[in-house]
Design a protein around this motif. Structure first.
Motif, short mmCIF file in Angstrom:
data_model
loop_
_atom_site.label_atom_id
_atom_site.label_comp_id
_atom_site.label_asym_id
_atom_site.label_seq_id
_atom_site.Cartn_x
_atom_site.Cartn_y
_atom_site.Cartn_z
N UNK A 186 -2.62 13.74 -4.55
CA UNK A 186 -2.51 12.64 -3.60
C UNK A 186 -3.01 13.07 -2.23
N UNK A 219 0.83 -1.20 0.00
CA UNK A 219 0.00 0.00 0.00
C UNK A 219 0.87 1.26 0.00
N UNK A 255 -4.01 10.94 1.07
CA UNK A 255 -2.69 10.36 1.35
C UNK A 255 -1.90 11.32 2.24
N UNK A 269 4.40 10.79 -6.38
CA UNK A 269 5.26 11.11 -7.52
C UNK A 269 4.43 11.75 -8.63
N UNK A 270 3.26 11.21 -8.89
CA UNK A 270 2.44 11.70 -9.99
C UNK A 270 1.93 13.11 -9.71
N UNK A 316 2.01 2.19 -3.36
CA UNK A 316 0.92 2.82 -4.11
C UNK A 316 0.85 4.32 -3.79
N UNK A 317 0.95 4.64 -2.50
CA UNK A 317 0.89 6.04 -2.09
C UNK A 317 2.12 6.81 -2.57
N UNK A 375 3.81 6.25 -5.27
CA UNK A 375 3.65 6.54 -6.70
C UNK A 375 2.62 7.64 -6.91
N UNK A 376 1.58 7.65 -6.10
CA UNK A 376 0.59 8.72 -6.19
C UNK A 376 1.25 10.06 -5.91
#
Lengths: 382, 242
Positions: A218, A203, A223, A212-213, A206-207, A209-210
């Motif tokens: 996020x 998990x 997040x 980073x985007x 996943x956060x 990468x969120x």
């Protein structure tokens, strides 16, 4: 091309790509495990591999920090240096109420790792509001600051001569020592990679990468960006701190020198990760290992002329010592990678083995049929 | 139906000498569909950013269900129960549509069963008619599909109050219908919705209550018909007579 498609179809119908990938990985691991037992290989070759493992840890942890979490830090080498210098200093001078004699080399490495993590915590907190270029500039400044302090405080750190750490191993026989060092560094690489894969696929990954985007998005999605930003800095700092403390405890090198902390060295880590694929941990690790190997192997290029031909002066081979040109070529490869294969040279292999390209093909096909559908509907409307 | 009590008390947001939000106060205590309108530069998006925690107000307080949320980071505000979309969509580009949905789902319920959250994500994607794009990278989506994805992510958060910043901007009429039915459905679910839009037709058709901002100040707050005939509003939209 047709041949390759037939090969692809056969693999898909038979054992499957993922399994083939794992089999290949297993083969590589078996080879690397066997390598130090190969009597035809010199100790020098083993040393090259040991440093290859070390740089693989550096590049893959940087890939986690920059490629997956999007924190483009130039401070990675500095954290490695903190681990090594602190381990060396506490083993020599002791720490607070602990005397130097009471600290084992393992204890010193643990302290070095923890201190690297603590500094990572502080830097992570200072970086909270900084993004992209500002984060990069801040970490360059931090890294240079650390290097210059290590260089200047030569009474304690040995200045440009560097600092010897307490050796981790006491093995008299050089041959055996090299073998043990090799396995130790290889095991460390595997453990670090497994730990990082666990984080990246959880998990938390996943956060990250969120973040980073789009950090704001996020955060708006719930997040806790503060927590994860600090966490990734602490985690990667501890990994490189540990790697540095072990590598310089006479495993890969007998002393840490400030020169290792220069921006150029940091740039090389980034280059390894970029060439291998900075969004893939194994890609970055392989990129670093292969690059190190090639940089060593091309110190002297010897091409024997075919058919026993000799030149006028009687030599039967073309010899080229590229010297610093190797790095120029290496830079050129990196430029080409960034321009034409942004995800790294190993990315196509990784996606192929993971079958991710199949998912992509499938969704693209779906989208096209969807667009057809929408276009037809649109035509109906008019 | 979740509890709703959002209270803005005299919110001021200043950027240097520019007062973008000027003593705005209002309350939302039931699942209303509220339109927020105002000319460009009226302060709608700034107010949204203040409410969602992206900006710390210069002055004033915001309470949501008894919790003070002004100046708290966005991830706290979301947990308190206020979610928002962005005027310019912010899909997490190199993550799949499903991952885009899982991020909010897991972020606010970290100990929840992942399979359950995935099932919920599939359900919502289905509702929004983008279920066929589940494994697509979200950067490959069209503008309208991204809008839908943002709406879907909001549902994963399940907030009591939702702010939709220009949900119709640049969207194909067919997708607009999907968004309409989404708004109705979410509203029937017992959520308060603040709809910011320049699409007057949609705002008047959907809203039960209208907030009008001009130069950062709230100049009207009431039923759409009453607001429509308010001289201050007409003046703000048509300009003063010279």
């Amino acid at each position: 091309m047709a041949l390759f498609q037939r090969f692809e179809a056969a693999i898909d119908a038979g054992i499957g790509r993922r399994r083939l990938g794992y089999a290949l990985l297993a083969l590589i691991i078996v080879y690397l495990l066997w390598f130090p037992n190969d009597t035809s290989q010199s100790n020098y070759a083993k040393t090259v591999f040991i440093s290859g493992f070390f740089y693989a840890i550096m590049a893959s942890s940087w890939a986690l920090l920059a490629g997956i979490a999007g924190q483009f830090s130039f401070g990675h080498m500095a954290f490695m240096g903190i681990g090594a210098y602190v381990a060396g200093l506490v083993a020599r001078d002791g720490l607070a109420f602990l005397t130097a004699e009471s600290i084992s080399s393992v204890g010193a490495i643990v302290i070095g790792t923890v201190v690297a993590g603590l500094v990572g915590l502080v830097i992570g907190m200072l970086l909270l509001r900084l993004r992209a270029a500002y984060l990069a500039l801040f970490t360059i400044a931090f890294s240079e600051l650390f290097r210059i302090v290590m260089l200047t405080e030569y009474d304690y750190t040995g200045g440009s001569n560097g600092l010897s750490l307490r050796p981790l191993l006491q093995i008299a026989d050089v041959e055996t020592a090299r073998q043990v060092e090799y396995y130790l560094m290889f095991a460390l690489l595997i453990v670090c990679l497994l730990a990082m894969y666990w984080v990246a696929n959880s998990q938390v990954g996943l956060f990250l990468r969120a973040m980073r985007e789009d950090e704001d998005a996020a955060s708006a999605l719930g997040v806790n960006v503060v927590r994860y930003k600090i966490l990734v800095f602490v985690f990667t700092s501890m990994i490189v701190g540990l790697a540095g403390a072990i590598f310089y405890s006479d495993i890969g090198s007998e002393r840490i020198i400030p020169e290792q902390l220069e921006v150029l060295q940091m740039s090389l880590i980034i280059a390894y990760a970029v060439i291998g694929g900075m969004e893939s941990l194994i890609g970055a690790a392989a990129g670093a290992f292969i690059s190190r190997y090639l940089l060593e192997a091309t110190r002297e290029v010897v091409i024997t002329y075919p058919f026993g031909l000799t030149t006028a002066d009687g030599s039967n081979a073309f010899v080229w010592e590229p010297g610093a040109w190797r790095y120029a070529l290496f830079g050129f490869v990196m430029v080409l990678t960034l321009r034409f294969m942004r995800n790294g040279l190993l990315y196509p292999f990784i996606t192929w083995f993971s079958g991710r390209d199949l998912v992509m093909k499938e969704t693209v096909a779906k989208r096209e049929s969807d667009e057809d559908h929408a276009a037809r509907q649109g035509a109906d409307d008019e | 139906m979740s509890e709703i009590n959002l209270e803005l008390n005299s919110i001021v947001m200043r950027f240097g000498g520019n007062q973008a939000v000027d003593h705005v106060s209002f309350r939302i205590v039931k699942p209303e569909l509220i339109g927020m309108i105002g000319p460009n530069g009226a302060g709608k998006t700034t107010l949204t950013n203040v409410m969602s925690g992206m900006l710390k107000p210069t002055n004033g307080t915001i309470y949501l269900n008894g919790r003070r949320i002004d100046g708290h980071p966005p991830y706290d505000v979301v947990r308190a129960g206020l979610g928002r979309t962005f005027q310019i969509t912010r899909a997490l580009g190199r993550m799949t549509v499903l991952e885009n949905m899982l991020v909010p789902g897991l972020a606010i319920r970290p100990r929840a069963n992942r399979a359950e959250i995935e099932a919920r994500a599939h359900e919502i994607l289905d509702l929004l008619t983008i279920d066929h794009l589940t494994n697509e990278l979200s950067r490959a989506l069209s503008g309208g599909q991204r809008k839908l994805l943002e709406l879907g992510r909001l549902l994963m958060l399940d907030p009591a109050v939702i702010i939709l910043d220009e949900p119709f901007a640049g969207v194909h009429p067919r997708l607009q219908e999907t968004i309409y039915s989404y708004i109705h459905r979410v509203h029937e679910d017992g959520k308060a919705i603040i709809l910011i839009s320049h699409n007057m037709g949609a705002v008047f058709e959907l809203s039960q209550r209208l907030l009008v901002l001009n130069n950062g100040a709230l100049i009207a707050d009431g039923a759409p018909q009453a607001v429509k005939n308010d001289p201050a509003v007409i003046e703000a939209y048509l300009g003063e007579d010279e």
